[in-house]
Design a protein around this motif. Sequence first.
Motif, PDB file in Angstrom:
ATOM      1  N   GLU A 265       1.170  -1.647  -0.073  1.00 39.56           N
ATOM      2  CA  GLU A 265      -0.394  -0.103  -0.127  1.00 39.56           C
ATOM      3  C   GLU A 265       1.224   1.570  -0.200  1.00 39.56           C
ATOM      4  N   ALA A 266       2.309   0.862  -0.187  1.00 36.22           N
ATOM      5  CA  ALA A 266       3.174   2.275   0.603  1.00 36.22           C
ATOM      6  C   ALA A 266       3.749   2.320  -0.879  1.00 36.22           C
ATOM      7  N   VAL A 267       4.193   1.365  -1.255  1.00 31.90           N
ATOM      8  CA  VAL A 267       4.265   1.774  -2.767  1.00 31.90           C
ATOM      9  C   VAL A 267       3.198   2.000  -3.618  1.00 31.90           C
ATOM     10  N   SER A 268       1.980   1.885  -3.295  1.00 31.27           N
ATOM     11  CA  SER A 268       0.669   1.939  -4.092  1.00 31.27           C
ATOM     12  C   SER A 268       1.108   3.427  -4.274  1.00 31.27           C
ATOM     13  N   ALA A 269       0.177   4.161  -2.430  1.00 27.94           N
ATOM     14  CA  ALA A 269       0.718   5.255  -2.506  1.00 27.94           C
ATOM     15  C   ALA A 269       1.929   6.368  -2.543  1.00 27.94           C
ATOM     16  N   ALA A 273       0.547   9.229  -5.465  1.00 26.13           N
ATOM     17  CA  ALA A 273       0.516  10.918  -5.266  1.00 26.13           C
ATOM     18  C   ALA A 273       2.082  11.379  -6.204  1.00 26.13           C
ATOM     19  N   GLY A 274       2.138  10.926  -7.377  1.00 26.91           N
ATOM     20  CA  GLY A 274       2.723  10.897  -8.435  1.00 26.91           C
ATOM     21  C   GLY A 274       4.283  11.472  -8.305  1.00 26.91           C
ATOM     22  N   LEU A 275       4.375  10.417  -7.039  1.00 27.86           N
ATOM     23  CA  LEU A 275       5.922  10.381  -7.143  1.00 27.86           C
ATOM     24  C   LEU A 275       6.596   9.412  -7.591  1.00 27.86           C
ATOM     25  N   ASP A 276       8.165   9.899  -8.463  1.00 27.13           N
ATOM     26  CA  ASP A 276       9.115   8.627  -8.840  1.00 27.13           C
ATOM     27  C   ASP A 276       9.418   7.423  -7.633  1.00 27.13           C
ATOM     28  N   PRO A 277       9.265   6.198  -7.274  1.00 26.81           N
ATOM     29  CA  PRO A 277       9.254   5.599  -6.642  1.00 26.81           C
ATOM     30  C   PRO A 277      10.344   5.376  -6.750  1.00 26.81           C
ATOM     31  N   ARG A 278      12.051   5.745  -7.488  1.00 27.23           N
ATOM     32  CA  ARG A 278      13.102   6.455  -6.892  1.00 27.23           C
ATOM     33  C   ARG A 278      13.732   6.858  -6.165  1.00 27.23           C
ATOM     34  N   ILE A 279      12.776   7.949  -5.747  1.00 27.77           N
ATOM     35  CA  ILE A 279      13.129   8.989  -5.292  1.00 27.77           C
ATOM     36  C   ILE A 279      13.661   8.622  -3.693  1.00 27.77           C
ATOM     37  N   ARG A 280      14.264   9.479  -3.423  1.00 25.54           N
ATOM     38  CA  ARG A 280      14.592   8.470  -1.479  1.00 25.54           C
ATOM     39  C   ARG A 280      13.783  10.231  -0.386  1.00 25.54           C
ATOM     40  N   ILE A 281      13.726   9.414  -0.026  1.00 29.49           N
ATOM     41  CA  ILE A 281      12.845  10.276   1.761  1.00 29.49           C
ATOM     42  C   ILE A 281      13.088  11.822   1.847  1.00 29.49           C
ATOM     43  N   LEU A 292       1.554  11.314   2.053  1.00 31.85           N
ATOM     44  CA  LEU A 292       1.933  10.401   1.320  1.00 31.85           C
ATOM     45  C   LEU A 292       2.923   9.652   2.285  1.00 31.85           C
ATOM     46  N   THR A 293       2.456   8.966   4.257  1.00 29.64           N
ATOM     47  CA  THR A 293       2.221   8.575   4.969  1.00 29.64           C
ATOM     48  C   THR A 293       0.814   8.322   4.806  1.00 29.64           C
ATOM     49  N   GLN A 294       0.267   9.591   4.935  1.00 27.80           N
ATOM     50  CA  GLN A 294      -1.160   9.721   5.206  1.00 27.80           C
ATOM     51  C   GLN A 294      -2.244   8.384   3.790  1.00 27.80           C
ATOM     52  N   ARG A 295      -1.858   8.446   2.711  1.00 29.59           N
ATOM     53  CA  ARG A 295      -2.184   7.587   1.380  1.00 29.59           C
ATOM     54  C   ARG A 295      -1.459   6.656   2.138  1.00 29.59           C
ATOM     55  N   ALA A 296      -0.045   5.870   2.468  1.00 31.90           N
ATOM     56  CA  ALA A 296      -0.111   5.239   2.835  1.00 31.90           C
ATOM     57  C   ALA A 296      -0.708   4.090   3.721  1.00 31.90           C
ATOM     58  N   MET A 297      -1.443   5.314   4.765  1.00 35.46           N
ATOM     59  CA  MET A 297      -1.912   4.281   5.956  1.00 35.46           C
ATOM     60  C   MET A 297      -3.131   4.162   5.402  1.00 35.46           C
ATOM     61  N   ALA A 298      -4.340   5.126   4.848  1.00 32.94           N
ATOM     62  CA  ALA A 298      -6.038   4.606   4.647  1.00 32.94           C
ATOM     63  C   ALA A 298      -5.517   3.814   2.800  1.00 32.94           C
ATOM     64  N   GLY A 299      -5.262   3.265   2.964  1.00 35.66           N
ATOM     65  CA  GLY A 299      -4.773   1.904   1.561  1.00 35.66           C
ATOM     66  C   GLY A 299      -4.580   0.807   2.697  1.00 35.66           C
ATOM     67  N   GLY A 300      -3.858   1.005   4.178  1.00 35.36           N
ATOM     68  CA  GLY A 300      -4.102  -0.142   5.292  1.00 35.36           C
ATOM     69  C   GLY A 300      -2.892  -1.397   5.157  1.00 35.36           C
ATOM     70  N   SER A 301      -1.629  -0.095   5.000  1.00 31.37           N
ATOM     71  CA  SER A 301      -0.243  -0.605   4.995  1.00 31.37           C
ATOM     72  C   SER A 301      -0.175  -0.787   6.599  1.00 31.37           C
ATOM     73  N   VAL A 302      -0.525  -0.092   7.079  1.00 31.60           N
ATOM     74  CA  VAL A 302       0.422   0.370   8.662  1.00 31.60           C
ATOM     75  C   VAL A 302      -1.189   0.429   9.618  1.00 31.60           C
TER      76      VAL A 302
END
Length: 307
Positions: A265-269, A273-281, A292-302
Motif C-alpha cells: 500500500e505504501a508503494v501504491s501511495a 501521489a505522483g512521485l517517482d518510486p526511485r526518489i529518496r525520503i 504520502l504517509t497518510q495515503r499509505a495508511m489509508a491504503g491499509g499498510s500501517v
Amino acid sequence: MGDGEGTGDVASRYASAWRTAKAALQAESFRPRRLLGQNFLTDGRVAARILEAAKAENDWRTVEVGTGPGTLTRVLSDLGGDVVTFEIDAAIAEIARQVLAGRDNVHLVLGDCLAGKHALSPELESALAEGHRLYGGRVRLVANLPYSIAAPLILGLLESTLSPQLLVVMVQEEVAERLAASEGSKIYGALSVLIQWLARVEKVVDVPPERFWPAPQIRSRVLKLTRRDPPIVDPDAYPALKALVQKGFNHRRKTLAKTWREDPEAVSAITSAGLDPRIRIEQLSPEALLELTQRAMAGGSVSRKSP
C-alpha cells in the motif's frame, strides 16, 4: 513587552538578577558541571529576546527546565502567572532557592523532567496538566535547555496531549538546525519532519559562547516553537505515521520503493501521489511526507496501533 516595559528594561532586570545569582554562586564556591550542561546565560539582551518571544506580558503557567541559579526564573516570576522550574542538581537548586526567596509564584522541583530517554516525568506531566486547568491552556516552556536532553524533551512535549502552546528554548546550534532543516539537507531527518508536523519553528537569536559563564565550546540558538492548533496530523494516526517516517529515514539512502517494498500500500501511495518510486525520503518536504504517509495508511499498510 507588556505594561510599558521595554526590551531594555527587561535586559536591565535580567542583568541585576544575574549579579545576585553570581554573588550567591561565588559565596558557595560553586563549580559548574559540564556533564550537566551548566553554562549560565549572562547577557540581559538575549534574555529580553527570549522573554519577548515567549509573550511574557501575558498571564501564563511557565515551565522551565534547568533552573540553574534562578536568573531567568526570577525575571519570569516578575512578569505574571506562575513558574514551575525543574533542576536536577541539588547543590545549585539550593542556591536558586536563595535567589528566588519570597517569590510565591515560583515552585522549584528538584528532579529530572524526563522518565527515561523518551518519556516525560510524572512531575512534569503534573505541572503541565495543572497549568492547562488553571490557565485555560496558556502553558509555555521557556528554558535554556541542557543540550543533552533538548531533542527528546522538545519532541516529547509536542507529542504529549498536555503539550505547551509555546516553547521558547535555547539549544545547541546544531540541534536547532536539525529541528528546522529542510528537505535535501544532510541534517534533515525524522526529527525534522516530526517537529515540523507538530509545530511552527522560528529562529529568535543566535547566542555566541561568550554570552555564558562559563563559556561553552559550542554556539547556541534560541528557537520559538508554536504548537499547531488545530493539528495537521490526526493524533490517533500520528504513531503510525511516525513509524513510517522513522523507517524511511533509517534507510535514507535507499529509494522509497526499496525502503517500503514490504508494504504494497505504501508503494501504491508513492505512485498515486505522483512521485517517482526511485526518489529518496530525504528529498521530500514534511508536507509531502505527511500526504504520502497518510495515503499509505489509508491504503491499509500501517495499523493505527503501530508503536
